[in-house]
Design a protein around this motif. Structure first.
Motif, PDB file in Angstrom:
ATOM      1  N   ALA A   1       0.827  -1.223   0.000  1.00 27.05           N
ATOM      2  CA  ALA A   1       0.000   0.000   0.000  1.00 27.05           C
ATOM      3  C   ALA A   1       0.856   1.266   0.000  1.00 27.05           C
ATOM      4  N   PRO A   2       1.676   1.463  -1.050  1.00 27.95           N
ATOM      5  CA  PRO A   2       2.553   2.652  -1.052  1.00 27.95           C
ATOM      6  C   PRO A   2       1.764   3.944  -1.181  1.00 27.95           C
ATOM      7  N   LYS A   3       2.159   4.909  -0.398  1.00 28.01           N
ATOM      8  CA  LYS A   3       1.553   6.247  -0.498  1.00 28.01           C
ATOM      9  C   LYS A   3       2.287   7.043  -1.595  1.00 28.01           C
ATOM     10  N   VAL A   4       1.732   8.206  -1.949  1.00 27.86           N
ATOM     11  CA  VAL A   4       2.336   9.045  -2.996  1.00 27.86           C
ATOM     12  C   VAL A   4       3.355   9.979  -2.341  1.00 27.86           C
ATOM     13  N   THR A   5       4.605   9.778  -2.693  1.00 27.28           N
ATOM     14  CA  THR A   5       5.658  10.652  -2.146  1.00 27.28           C
ATOM     15  C   THR A   5       5.893  11.844  -3.073  1.00 27.28           C
ATOM     16  N   ASN A   6       6.378  12.921  -2.486  1.00 27.40           N
ATOM     17  CA  ASN A   6       6.728  14.149  -3.222  1.00 27.40           C
ATOM     18  C   ASN A   6       5.540  14.755  -3.982  1.00 27.40           C
ATOM     19  N   ALA A   7       4.352  14.485  -3.517  1.00 30.50           N
ATOM     20  CA  ALA A   7       3.176  15.158  -4.096  1.00 30.50           C
ATOM     21  C   ALA A   7       3.108  16.593  -3.565  1.00 30.50           C
ATOM     22  N   THR A   8       2.668  17.492  -4.403  1.00 30.30           N
ATOM     23  CA  THR A   8       2.536  18.892  -3.992  1.00 30.30           C
ATOM     24  C   THR A   8       1.162  19.097  -3.369  1.00 30.30           C
ATOM     25  N   VAL A   9       1.142  19.601  -2.146  1.00 26.05           N
ATOM     26  CA  VAL A   9      -0.114  19.841  -1.428  1.00 26.05           C
ATOM     27  C   VAL A   9      -0.231  21.349  -1.182  1.00 26.05           C
ATOM     28  N   VAL A  10      -1.330  21.923  -1.653  1.00 28.00           N
ATOM     29  CA  VAL A  10      -1.546  23.363  -1.547  1.00 28.00           C
ATOM     30  C   VAL A  10      -2.805  23.614  -0.715  1.00 28.00           C
ATOM     31  N   VAL A  11      -2.683  24.461   0.303  1.00 28.63           N
ATOM     32  CA  VAL A  11      -3.821  24.859   1.134  1.00 28.63           C
ATOM     33  C   VAL A  11      -4.195  26.287   0.753  1.00 28.63           C
ATOM     34  N   ARG A  12      -5.455  26.485   0.353  1.00 24.93           N
ATOM     35  CA  ARG A  12      -5.913  27.797  -0.101  1.00 24.93           C
ATOM     36  C   ARG A  12      -7.040  28.314   0.792  1.00 24.93           C
TER      37      ARG A  12
ATOM     38  N   PHE B   1       0.827  20.420   8.123  1.00 19.68           N
ATOM     39  CA  PHE B   1       0.694  21.875   8.260  1.00 19.68           C
ATOM     40  C   PHE B   1       0.394  22.127   9.730  1.00 19.68           C
ATOM     41  N   PRO B   2       1.412  22.411  10.542  1.00 19.90           N
ATOM     42  CA  PRO B   2       1.253  22.365  11.999  1.00 19.90           C
ATOM     43  C   PRO B   2       0.507  23.534  12.616  1.00 19.90           C
ATOM     44  N   SER B   3       0.416  24.689  11.960  1.00 15.01           N
ATOM     45  CA  SER B   3      -0.158  25.843  12.654  1.00 15.01           C
ATOM     46  C   SER B   3      -0.936  26.715  11.675  1.00 15.01           C
ATOM     47  N   LEU B   4      -2.125  26.261  11.322  1.00 14.00           N
ATOM     48  CA  LEU B   4      -2.986  27.026  10.423  1.00 14.00           C
ATOM     49  C   LEU B   4      -4.020  27.800  11.243  1.00 14.00           C
ATOM     50  N   PRO B   5      -4.265  29.068  10.892  1.00 14.72           N
ATOM     51  CA  PRO B   5      -5.332  29.801  11.573  1.00 14.72           C
ATOM     52  C   PRO B   5      -6.680  29.117  11.367  1.00 14.72           C
ATOM     53  N   GLU B   6      -7.492  29.189  12.379  1.00 11.76           N
ATOM     54  CA  GLU B   6      -8.833  28.610  12.287  1.00 11.76           C
ATOM     55  C   GLU B   6      -9.599  29.254  11.128  1.00 11.76           C
ATOM     56  N   GLY B   7     -10.280  28.419  10.338  1.00 17.64           N
ATOM     57  CA  GLY B   7     -11.046  28.938   9.221  1.00 17.64           C
ATOM     58  C   GLY B   7     -11.245  27.890   8.137  1.00 17.64           C
ATOM     59  N   PRO B   8     -12.003  28.247   7.108  1.00 19.65           N
ATOM     60  CA  PRO B   8     -12.279  27.294   6.026  1.00 19.65           C
ATOM     61  C   PRO B   8     -11.175  27.332   4.957  1.00 19.65           C
ATOM     62  N   TYR B   9     -10.813  26.148   4.442  1.00 14.99           N
ATOM     63  CA  TYR B   9      -9.766  26.026   3.432  1.00 14.99           C
ATOM     64  C   TYR B   9     -10.187  25.041   2.366  1.00 14.99           C
ATOM     65  N   THR B  10      -9.534  25.118   1.217  1.00 22.21           N
ATOM     66  CA  THR B  10      -9.589  24.047   0.220  1.00 22.21           C
ATOM     67  C   THR B  10      -8.195  23.458   0.117  1.00 22.21           C
ATOM     68  N   VAL B  11      -8.126  22.153  -0.167  1.00 20.96           N
ATOM     69  CA  VAL B  11      -6.853  21.461  -0.231  1.00 20.96           C
ATOM     70  C   VAL B  11      -6.752  20.783  -1.598  1.00 20.96           C
ATOM     71  N   ASP B  12      -5.625  21.007  -2.282  1.00 27.05           N
ATOM     72  CA  ASP B  12      -5.354  20.373  -3.569  1.00 27.05           C
ATOM     73  C   ASP B  12      -4.058  19.580  -3.448  1.00 27.05           C
ATOM     74  N   ALA B  13      -4.054  18.347  -3.975  1.00 27.25           N
ATOM     75  CA  ALA B  13      -2.850  17.528  -4.022  1.00 27.25           C
ATOM     76  C   ALA B  13      -2.620  17.082  -5.455  1.00 27.25           C
ATOM     77  N   THR B  14      -1.414  17.308  -5.951  1.00 26.81           N
ATOM     78  CA  THR B  14      -1.085  16.924  -7.322  1.00 26.81           C
ATOM     79  C   THR B  14       0.272  16.225  -7.344  1.00 26.81           C
ATOM     80  N   ALA B  15       0.436  15.324  -8.331  1.00 26.16           N
ATOM     81  CA  ALA B  15       1.706  14.636  -8.511  1.00 26.16           C
ATOM     82  C   ALA B  15       1.808  14.202  -9.969  1.00 26.16           C
ATOM     83  N   PRO B  16       3.013  14.080 -10.513  1.00 24.52           N
ATOM     84  CA  PRO B  16       3.158  13.588 -11.875  1.00 24.52           C
ATOM     85  C   PRO B  16       2.540  12.208 -12.049  1.00 24.52           C
TER      86      PRO B  16
END
Length: 376
Positions: free
Chosen positions: A329-340, A361-376
């Protein structure tokens, strides 16, 4: 090794912006014989400034340099030429570029319809050459404005000054902006373009706000103060005004709800207090408030965003089909994760997943976000 000198300056007197041809020679100071094909420095001095240019003499030891002044510069100039490494300036010639100066340098006025406005400016001669036949012309303003300028006399002595009266009047009964240049000239060729900017203000009150809209964050559980100005830009008093707020529990008025009548050009400051409850949803609140009476009013749009100083941790694990169908069950390494930011779309944080396919992401201000993950 040799010396240089100016023999003529042409023309000696000219309108500002005119090229000046400077001719001279390079010579041996011992016997006054020509020194051909030599570099000479041409120095031009005016109003405490010194400019140095270079020219070469020809086979006969004669040189020519054309000085191109800036388009609007004027004054009494002196000049000399010499061996380039000789620093001392020995004045050998002079010339004048005719020009005028106005104080103030431009007119900015506000007019009431069909009401003349008079004023004065000071016109100065920038050289020691007398100027005669002073005149002023105004472009065709298509009936939107009449502008008249009057001289005490039409002659200015060298470095003299005189007052010029002006009268501005507009038949327009609506708000308008009229811009033009009045051209002052003399018989000798001196000229000055005076910029004029006239605002026509009708005989009614007009309200504007500064800033034009309100945008601010408000921290939940605390108070935030927001202020803006209401200005009467019209030509009549506004009458008493009332501030009307939308029905929001976190929005209150700190300044008086009734604003005494604003005279033309008058201003009042309105202060709001934002008091979002600790449990108010963290989102963007849009609306309008109104400053008005029965005859006049203005809407003030706002965008207030409820924010928190709370922090939280986000952990993202990146997976794909291999995670579920391949042994280990390998996970995806070196994927780019963007929090908006979920409201603005702006990037708040970005990182790549580690060898275990995890991005923290250890210290995000409280609030709503979208998360995108991409990899080749």
């Amino acid at each position: 090794a040799y010396r240089g000198e100016i023999s003529s300056v042409t023309p000696a007197v000219a309108p500002s912006g005119t090229p000046i041809v400077i001719t001279g020679r390079t010579y041996n100071p011992l016997d006054n014989s020509p020194v051909p094909n030599s570099l000479v420095s041409v120095r031009i001095l005016v109003n405490g400034t010194r400019r140095v240019y270079y020219a070469y003499s020809d086979a006969s030891g004669n040189f020519s340099y054309t000085f191109q002044p800036l388009s609007n510069e004027a004054g009494d100039y002196t000049a000399c030429a010499d061996y380039p490494y000789l620093a001392q300036d020995t004045i050998q010639a002079s010339f004048a570029l005719l020009g005028l100066r106005s104080l103030p340098a431009g007119l900015v006025d506000q007019l009431l319809p069909n009401t003349p406005l008079t004023g004065q400016l000071v016109l100065s001669n920038l050289t020691d050459q007398p100027l005669s036949g002073l005149a002023v012309s105004v472009p065709d303003l298509q009936g939107s404005l009449s502008a008249q300028f009057t001289f005490t006399n039409n002659t200015l002595p060298g470095h003299g000054a005189m007052s010029v009266g002006y009268t501005l009047q507009s038949p327009l009964t609506h708000t308008a902006q009229v811009k033009f240049s009045a051209a002052f000239t003399s018989t000798e060729g001196a000229q000055l373009n005076l910029p004029v900017n006239v605002s026509v203000v009708p005989l009614v009150a007009q309200l504007s706000v500064n800033p034009a809209y309100l945008a601010r964050g408000m921290l939940i559980g605390q108070q935030t103060v927001v202020s803006f100005d209401v200005v009467n830009t019209g030509g009549a008093s506004s009458g008493d005004l009332t501030v009307q707020l939308p029905d929001e529990p976190w929005l209150a008025l700190s300044s008086p709800a009734t604003i005494p009548s604003l005279p033309p050009g008058g201003k009042a400051t309105i202060t709001l207090t934002l008091s979002p409850a600790p449990d108010l949803p963290l989102t963007l609140y849009k609306g309008n408030l109104v400053v008005a009476n029965d005859n006049i009013g203005v809407n003030v749009p706002f965008q207030f965003r409820a924010v928190s100083d709370g922090k939280g941790e986000l952990r993202v694990t990146a997976t794909d089909d291999y995670t579920y169908y391949v042994a280990g069950a390998p996970k995806v390494t070196n994927a780019t994760v963007v929090v908006r930011d979920a409201i603005t779309g702006g990037v708040i944080a970005q990182t790549n997943t580690d060898a275990n396919g995890i991005a923290d992401f250890p210290s995000l201000p409280e609030g709503p976000y979208t998360v995108d993950a991409t990899a080749p």
